[in-house]
Motif scaffolding. Sequence first.
Motif, mmCIF file in Angstrom:
data_model
loop_
_atom_site.group_PDB
_atom_site.id
_atom_site.type_symbol
_atom_site.label_atom_id
_atom_site.label_comp_id
_atom_site.label_asym_id
_atom_site.label_seq_id
_atom_site.Cartn_x
_atom_site.Cartn_y
_atom_site.Cartn_z
ATOM 1 N N CYS A 1 -13.194 -2.351 -8.311
ATOM 2 C CA CYS A 1 -12.821 -1.469 -9.436
ATOM 3 C C CYS A 1 -11.523 -1.881 -10.107
ATOM 4 O O CYS A 1 -11.044 -1.174 -11.017
ATOM 5 C CB CYS A 1 -12.705 -0.034 -8.937
ATOM 6 N N ASP A 2 -10.916 -2.989 -9.681
ATOM 7 C CA ASP A 2 -9.654 -3.460 -10.246
ATOM 8 C C ASP A 2 -8.610 -2.337 -10.239
ATOM 9 O O ASP A 2 -7.923 -2.049 -11.216
ATOM 10 C CB ASP A 2 -9.875 -3.977 -11.672
ATOM 11 N N ALA A 3 -8.522 -1.673 -9.098
ATOM 12 C CA ALA A 3 -7.597 -0.548 -8.929
ATOM 13 C C ALA A 3 -6.376 -1.012 -8.144
ATOM 14 O O ALA A 3 -6.446 -1.939 -7.327
ATOM 15 C CB ALA A 3 -8.289 0.608 -8.206
ATOM 16 N N GLU A 4 -5.255 -0.354 -8.435
ATOM 17 C CA GLU A 4 -4.027 -0.614 -7.667
ATOM 18 C C GLU A 4 -4.007 0.339 -6.483
ATOM 19 O O GLU A 4 -3.924 1.560 -6.633
ATOM 20 C CB GLU A 4 -2.793 -0.409 -8.545
ATOM 21 N N VAL A 5 -4.094 -0.255 -5.296
ATOM 22 C CA VAL A 5 -4.235 0.533 -4.075
ATOM 23 C C VAL A 5 -3.058 0.232 -3.163
ATOM 24 O O VAL A 5 -2.652 -0.931 -3.001
ATOM 25 C CB VAL A 5 -5.563 0.227 -3.349
ATOM 26 N N ALA A 6 -2.512 1.306 -2.582
ATOM 27 C CA ALA A 6 -1.455 1.176 -1.574
ATOM 28 C C ALA A 6 -1.809 2.121 -0.435
ATOM 29 O O ALA A 6 -2.066 3.308 -0.643
ATOM 30 C CB ALA A 6 -0.100 1.513 -2.155
ATOM 31 N N LEU A 7 -1.852 1.574 0.785
ATOM 32 C CA LEU A 7 -2.270 2.340 1.946
ATOM 33 C C LEU A 7 -1.207 2.215 3.028
ATOM 34 O O LEU A 7 -0.785 1.095 3.368
ATOM 35 C CB LEU A 7 -3.619 1.821 2.465
ATOM 36 N N ILE A 8 -0.770 3.339 3.544
ATOM 37 C CA ILE A 8 0.249 3.380 4.597
ATOM 38 C C ILE A 8 -0.324 4.171 5.766
ATOM 39 O O ILE A 8 -0.782 5.307 5.592
ATOM 40 C CB ILE A 8 1.550 4.019 4.104
ATOM 41 N N ILE A 9 -0.277 3.587 6.962
ATOM 42 C CA ILE A 9 -0.814 4.230 8.169
ATOM 43 C C ILE A 9 0.220 4.095 9.277
ATOM 44 O O ILE A 9 0.734 2.990 9.534
ATOM 45 C CB ILE A 9 -2.145 3.583 8.611
ATOM 46 N N LEU B 1 3.554 0.928 12.163
ATOM 47 C CA LEU B 1 3.222 0.963 10.746
ATOM 48 C C LEU B 1 2.130 -0.046 10.433
ATOM 49 O O LEU B 1 2.199 -1.202 10.840
ATOM 50 C CB LEU B 1 4.466 0.654 9.901
ATOM 51 N N ASN B 2 1.155 0.425 9.655
ATOM 52 C CA ASN B 2 0.103 -0.431 9.112
ATOM 53 C C ASN B 2 -0.007 -0.109 7.631
ATOM 54 O O ASN B 2 -0.135 1.056 7.258
ATOM 55 C CB ASN B 2 -1.243 -0.182 9.803
ATOM 56 N N GLU B 3 0.048 -1.124 6.803
ATOM 57 C CA GLU B 3 0.033 -0.888 5.368
ATOM 58 C C GLU B 3 -0.795 -1.944 4.664
ATOM 59 O O GLU B 3 -1.000 -3.048 5.195
ATOM 60 C CB GLU B 3 1.456 -0.891 4.801
ATOM 61 N N SER C 1 2.751 -5.058 -4.886
ATOM 62 C CA SER C 1 3.937 -4.775 -4.082
ATOM 63 C C SER C 1 3.936 -3.293 -3.708
ATOM 64 O O SER C 1 3.681 -2.410 -4.552
ATOM 65 C CB SER C 1 5.209 -5.121 -4.862
ATOM 66 N N MET C 2 4.194 -3.027 -2.430
ATOM 67 C CA MET C 2 4.235 -1.641 -1.971
ATOM 68 C C MET C 2 5.356 -0.869 -2.668
ATOM 69 O O MET C 2 5.172 0.288 -3.055
ATOM 70 C CB MET C 2 4.434 -1.608 -0.447
ATOM 71 N N GLU C 3 6.520 -1.504 -2.876
ATOM 72 C CA GLU C 3 7.643 -0.830 -3.532
ATOM 73 C C GLU C 3 7.307 -0.497 -4.986
ATOM 74 O O GLU C 3 7.611 0.604 -5.463
ATOM 75 C CB GLU C 3 8.904 -1.701 -3.469
ATOM 76 N N ASP C 4 6.669 -1.442 -5.673
ATOM 77 C CA ASP C 4 6.311 -1.190 -7.074
ATOM 78 C C ASP C 4 5.295 -0.055 -7.179
ATOM 79 O O ASP C 4 5.358 0.792 -8.083
ATOM 80 C CB ASP C 4 5.734 -2.459 -7.709
ATOM 81 N N THR C 5 4.365 -0.057 -6.248
ATOM 82 C CA THR C 5 3.350 1.006 -6.271
ATOM 83 C C THR C 5 3.978 2.358 -5.979
ATOM 84 O O THR C 5 3.646 3.380 -6.612
ATOM 85 C CB THR C 5 2.255 0.706 -5.245
ATOM 86 N N ILE C 6 4.942 2.395 -5.064
ATOM 87 C CA ILE C 6 5.613 3.662 -4.732
ATOM 88 C C ILE C 6 6.446 4.141 -5.921
ATOM 89 O O ILE C 6 6.458 5.341 -6.244
ATOM 90 C CB ILE C 6 6.477 3.481 -3.474
#
Length: 219
Positions: free
Chosen positions: A39-47, A54-56, A61-66
Motif C-alpha cells: 500500500c506504499d504506507a509509512e509504517v512504524a512499529l514499536i514492541i 525493544l523490537n521495532e 526513519s523511526m524518529e521522522d515517523t514519530i
Amino acid sequence: MVRGKTQLKRIENTTSRQVTFSKRRKGLLKKAFELSVLCDAEVALIIFSPRGKLNEYATSSMEDTIERYKRHIKNTDQDSTMPLVDQNAQQLKHEAQKMAKKIEQLETSKRKLHGEGLGTCSIQELQKLERQLDRSVSIIRARKMSLYRKQIDQLKEKERTLVAENAMLREKLRLEPRQISNEDNAMVPIVETSEVSDVETALSIGLPEIRNYTLFLQQ
C-alpha cells in the motif's frame, strides 16, 4: 485435526507465553512490512517484550515517523477545536445580520411615519400607517388631557389654600382694631394727666424777667 480457538486472556505458563510472543511478533512484523510494500504506507512499529526488550520496525526513519505523528496529533487537536469556533462565529454572524436587518426595518418604518419614502408604499401600507398614526394621536391626546386634569387639580388645591389664608388674614384684621382701641382708651387718662402737669396755664403779661418774678411770687 481441527485447531481450537485461542481465548484472549493472559497465558499463565511462562514458557508458553514466551513462545506465543515470539511467534506473533514475527507475524506482526511481517504484516507491517507487507502493508508498507503493498500500500506504499509509512509504517512504524514499536514492541516491548515482557522482559523489556525493544523490537521495532519502520519503513523509513523511526524518529521522522514519530515527529510526523506528533505534528499530526497537534494539528488534529487544533482541527478539533476549529469546528466549535467556526460554529460560534457563524452563529454570531447570523445574529448580527438579523439585528442589522431589524434595524433597517425600524429605520424605514420611522421614515415612513415622518412622511418620508412613501413613494413605494401601496394602498394597504398607507392605510396601515394611517391607522398607526391615529392610534398614536389618540394616545398623545389622552396623555395631554391627563396632564391638564392634573394641573387643574393642583390649581384648585392652591386656590383653596389661598382662600383659607385670606380668611385667616381677614379675621385677624377684624380683631386687631378692637384691641388697639381698648389699649388707646386705657392710656388716654395717663397722657392727659402728664400733659396737664407739664403745661403752664398761668397767664402773664410783660417782659420775661417780670413774668419770671411774678411766677416766683406766686409760688
